[in-house]
Design a protein around this motif. Structure first.
Motif, PDB file in Angstrom:
ATOM      1  N   TYR A 164      -5.112  -0.835  -1.415  1.00 37.00           N
ATOM      2  CA  TYR A 164      -3.958  -1.712  -1.251  1.00 37.00           C
ATOM      3  C   TYR A 164      -4.046  -2.797  -2.304  1.00 37.00           C
ATOM      4  CZ  TYR A 164      -7.148  -5.072   0.948  1.00 37.00           C
ATOM      5  OH  TYR A 164      -8.183  -5.939   1.191  1.00 37.00           O
ATOM      6  N   TYR A 205      -5.568   2.206   3.350  1.00 36.87           N
ATOM      7  CA  TYR A 205      -5.685   0.765   3.129  1.00 36.87           C
ATOM      8  C   TYR A 205      -6.985   0.224   3.723  1.00 36.87           C
ATOM      9  CZ  TYR A 205      -4.344  -0.302   8.018  1.00 36.87           C
ATOM     10  OH  TYR A 205      -4.308  -0.412   9.389  1.00 36.87           O
ATOM     11  N   ASP A 244       0.867  -1.184   0.000  1.00 40.84           N
ATOM     12  CA  ASP A 244       0.000   0.000   0.000  1.00 40.84           C
ATOM     13  C   ASP A 244       0.900   1.229   0.000  1.00 40.84           C
ATOM     14  OD1 ASP A 244       0.919   0.340   2.627  1.00 40.84           O
ATOM     15  OD2 ASP A 244      -0.927  -0.351   3.556  1.00 40.84           O
TER      16      ASP A 244
END
Length: 922
Positions: free
Chosen positions: A840, A835, A828
């Protein structure tokens, strides 16, 4: 940092020497001058010197006569809770017993039915808004049976005497009060010394010991206004003596028998240069035990924040006999026993029913929280010292890391950066340009970490002291006056973080217009046990008063948690909820993993403390505190070159990696031990940085499942009894096994490898499961990759983790006996909370039937990155390939170059981690 001296022109610690302080100086002279070779035990209580522990430990088996009224009219139940009425026939005192169900977890709460005063119930340790789960309830002739799921977890409540048996998959795994040692000291009026015992009055009221209403130790008197209120109960584990947990102690990973010693003590204390192989209290208290056997695993959390002692019974002969019996298959003395004793509060106990170790870890994480994914830089290498002298000193150290080509990610400042030990200030003579200094460091992707402790200097004109006084933010004494103790600034008072307005105020201080710094400045919370140099046992007196009218005795072990909660909120507010905070704490309790990393405190430069760092961090890891490490080289004294090197090599494979040292030690930056040692330290640190993608992926999984990155072998191999006592080697995830060299002058080590294929991670030599004696040199770090695993790495090592963030990957594929392997790769932006909104990429990578494939688990993610795979190393292939082809959207179908026959090295496959790809080996 602990209580050691710094000589200044104004006296000890910069204090002005005044007559009333002379007694204080004499009483802590040994500590301040660091002239004690061992812990001064006279400063710290034994069980015999603790009134409640002495009373509770004297209870004999069969003492408890508590009875449960099992008649239907006296039992109330809902879908997730059953409430029983309990009475102590010795005096007729009544109690309420609740059994509550969560997912795979039973909670047992017991309190007085009508207490004379409220009894404290722990707050903030558990996740808010916990979700209970339904259970089935049935009444038998002598018990009630409570069932979660389809007989997955069962609690059977017996009435006369009170006993609860817990079953997992039809096996009895734990028993509450099976030995009838439950003792609940109910609150009562203080009797007149001339009063005669009344007929029918219970024996607790008839026996009056001086320690029940007042207790003195080390020149301090505890007034104990509420009188005796301790609680205790036995919890036993019929299937096993392999018990783990109860951090923090400098002791073995597997808990030892305490029959002929003091019980294990949980009471957060500032113990400098602590002893090894000892169950004395240290900085943290996590009242949690895991009992593990090949048949089943169960966890127990005794949720109480007061001083707590735990007796452990594992064998008549102690740990050694227990292990011999275990490995030999003997059934004798199989039951593990514990008895929990706390000074105040209620009985509030969780039983995590497993049945596997991973299930217990997951269940514990769902109730107490897991470690949030840290920023990438925080799992790099850290450089600290008490203290870097000034800006020039700090920037010179930073530049020398570049000069000697040693990567690192943050440099730390201890208390001397402040203006006279006043937190949220800078010494403008030593650090006149803090923002510019921080920007100089962060231009290379690095961070600054500054210390902020909870004691506040009592100095007129100091804004924080003035605010705390005017806004009523300090802890009070028993008479309602602001409590005054002694710490680094001299006369100090302590913020009462239990008060919401104090937490809000503390959080507001991190705003960049209040504390001159940048968003690249992070925080170290130390001395938060709390440490009070002139207090009983170097901490706060128990009869001090906190918000909510609770005595310090009720909440002592929570103080550090409340401190870091406040700091965490401050860092969240400072970045407007964008950046993940980083905090290092010394004091910790259940739930602290949600806010901070932890280190093992004021260790010293010897080989025993190096070895102890492994079981200490393993014990913390399985108890939730997964981001753990120890001061490289030892905080106290001066390590030689060999010890420093071996410590770097050990720390490179632990979750938190920091070099830190006492102010009176010699400088120990890694280039100060000669060219050869510098090169070997560089190599160890570079190995750490190469594995950052693997560590980062493990921390992501840790947040999701609770499984710690650093694991004892039994957690990964729960049926292999040979792994149960092992504490000199450990797993990193499920893919790497590490056996650091921790003995002086060692030329070989014995490594135990569980069943299966293993490969030396650096030479790729293959090993079968079993015990192996390996020759080691000064450059040796025995690391083995499990056959069946895939380890992501980055081999372009730069000055900091930040500068590696978009570099390509090298995958290490180690095949098992079936020619298969699997692994994960997570990526990420390395710093933000995005995230959690899906920004991500997670790759599931597999090798099977001669084909290596990667599938993006979340293909609709908006996260974009140019990261790609530049090399693949495969060990375990039966023969050299004739050709290798890659297929993906970005590369199409293309033939790949490869070299070697063992290992096979595939060069520049060029596939992206944001897309599915496949590599076929013919």
């Amino acid at each position: 940092m602990s209580e050691s001296t710094r000589k200044t022109g104004t006296g000890l610690l910069g204090w002005t020497c005044v007559p009333h302080a002379l007694v204080l100086y004499l009483s802590i002279l040994c500590v301040l001058f660091n002239s004690c070779d061992t812990v001064d035990r006279s400063k710290f209580r034994t069980c015999e010197q603790s009134g409640f522990c002495k009373r509770q430990r004297a209870v004999k088996e069969g003492y408890s006569k508590y009875k449960v009224d099992l008649s239907s009219g006296q039992v109330s139940s809902s879908s997730d809770k059953v409430t029983f009425s309990v009475v102590n026939p010795d005096g007729g005192h009544k109690f309420v017993l609740d059994v509550i169900a969560y997912d795979g977890v039973f909670r047992v709460k017991m309190n007085e039915e009508s207490p004379l005063l409220p009894r404290y119930e722990v707050e903030h340790a558990l996740l808010p808004d916990l979700k209970t789960t339904p259970m089935q309830v049935s009444k038998g002739s002598d018990s009630w049976t409570l069932t979660i799921g389809k007989d997955d977890a069962i609690a059977q409540v017996f009435g006369d005497p009170l006993r609860i048996d817990f079953f997992s998959q039809r096996k009895k795994v734990a028993v509450f009060n099976g030995r009838s040692t439950l003792k609940f000291e109910h609150l009562r009026q203080k009797p007149d010394v001339n009063d005669e015992p009344k007929e029918g009055e219970d024996s607790e009221n008839q026996v009056q010991e001086p320690s029940m209403w007042e207790e003195s130790f080390g020149g301090n008197t505890d007034s104990k206004p509420r009188g005796p209120e301790s609680i205790a109960a036995d919890i036993d584990f019929p299937l096993t003596q392999s018990l783990y947990g109860l951090p923090e102690h400098a002791d073995t990973l597997m808990l030892k028998d305490t029959t002929n010693s003091d019980p294990v003590r949980l009471y957060n204390l500032d113990v400098f240069e602590y002893e090894l192989d000892n169950v004395m209290a240290l900085y943290g208290a996590i009242p949690y035990v895991i009992a593990h056997s090949p048949e089943s695993t169960v966890g127990v959390l005794w949720l109480n924040a007061a001083e707590t002692w735990i007796d452990v019974g594992v064998s008549k002969g102690g740990l050694v006999d227990s292990i011999v019996n275990l490995v030999g298959g003997s059934e004798e003395n199989k039951e593990g026993r514990t008895r929990w004793m706390s000074e105040s509060g209620i009985i509030d106990t969780f039983f995590f029913m497993g049945p596997t170790p991973a299930d217990v870890i997951r269940q514990y994480g769902k109730l107490t929280g897991t470690t949030p994914l840290p920023q990438m830089w925080s799992i790099g290498s850290h450089q600290c010292r008490w203290n870097y002298n000034d800006e020039d000193d700090l920037l010179t150290v930073d530049a020398n890391f570049d000069k000697y080509d040693i990567p690192y990610d943050s440099i730390w400042l201890d208390i001397e950066y402040t203006d006279g030990k006043k937190y949220f200030t800078w010494d403008h003579h030593k650090f006149p340009h803090p923002v510019e200094m921080i920007q100089n460091i962060s231009s290379k992707g690095r961070k600054l970490v500054t210390i902020l402790d909870p004691h506040i200097k009592r100095e007129s004109g100091y804004f924080l002291h003035e605010d705390a006084t005017n806004q009523d933010l300090y802890v009070k004494d028993k008479n309602g006056k602001i409590y005054e103790g002694w710490c680094w600034p001299g006369s100090s008072s302590y913020l009462d973080f239990f008060d919401p307005k104090v937490r809000q105020y503390w959080a507001s201080l991190f705003a960049l217009d209040k504390f001159p710094s940048t968003l690249d400045t992070y925080i170290w919370n130390d001395m938060n046990e709390p440490s009070v140099f002139n207090g009983p046992e170097v901490t706060m007196p128990k009869d001090m008063m906190h918000y909510g009218n609770w005595e310090h005795r009720d909440v002592h072990n929570l103080y550090g948690l409340m401190h870091i909660m406040s700091t965490y909120e401050g860092l969240i507010q400072r970045s407007e909820n964008r950046l993940r905070p980083f905090i290092l704490t010394r004091s910790h309790y259940v739930g602290a993993q949600r806010y901070a990393a932890v280190w093992t405190g004021d260790n010293k430069a010897d080989w025993g403390h190096l070895r102890a760092s492994i079981p200490m961090c393993l014990s913390l890891s399985i108890s939730g505190m997964s981001h753990c490490g120890a001061d490289i080289g030892g905080f106290f004294h001066n390590p030689d070159a060999e010890l420093v090197l071996r410590w770097y090599q050990t720390a490179a494979f632990q979750p938190f990696m920091r070099n830190h040292a006492h102010i009176e030690t010699k400088r120990r930056e890694p280039w100060l031990f000669g060219d050869q040692i510098t090169a070997l330290i560089r190599s160890a640190v570079q190995k750490r940085y190469a594995l950052l993608p693997y560590w980062y992926t493990l921390f992501y999984e840790n947040e999701k499942t609770g499984m710690p990155p650093m694991r004892p072998l039994w957690l990964q191999y729960p049926n292999d009894i040979n792994t149960f006592p092992i504490q000199d080697q450990h797993m990193i995830g499920d893919g790497l096994l590490v056996h650091p060299v921790t003995d002086q002058g060692a030329t070989n080590v014995q490594v135990y490898l569980p069943k299966g294929n293993w490969y030396d991670f650096y030479s790729h030599k293959k090993y079968e499961g079993g015990t192996h004696t390996l020759n080691v040199g000064e450059d040796s770090i025995p690391v083995f990759q499990r056959g069946g695993s895939i380890i992501p790495t980055k081999q372009r090592i730069r000055r900091s983790a930040f500068l590696m963030r978009r570099d390509p990957y090298t995958l290490y594929v180690a095949l098992d006996e079936n020619g298969e392997a699997s692994g994960s790769l997570y990526s990420d932006d390395n710093e933000s909370f995005e995230y959690r909104e899906g920004h991500y990429v997670l790759n599931s990578i597999k090798f099977k039937n001669g084909r290596l494939s990667s599938k993006v688990v979340n293909p609709n993610s908006p996260f974009r990155t140019p990261e790609w795979v530049e090399r693949i190393v495969i060990v375990g292939l039966n023969k050299k390939p004739s050709s290798i082809e890659a297929r993906s959207k970005s590369v199409g179908q293309t033939s790949l170059e490869f070299e070697g026959d063992y290992p096979i090295v595939i060069r520049k496959p060029g596939v992206l981690i944001t897309e599915d790809w496949e590599i076929e080996i013919a």
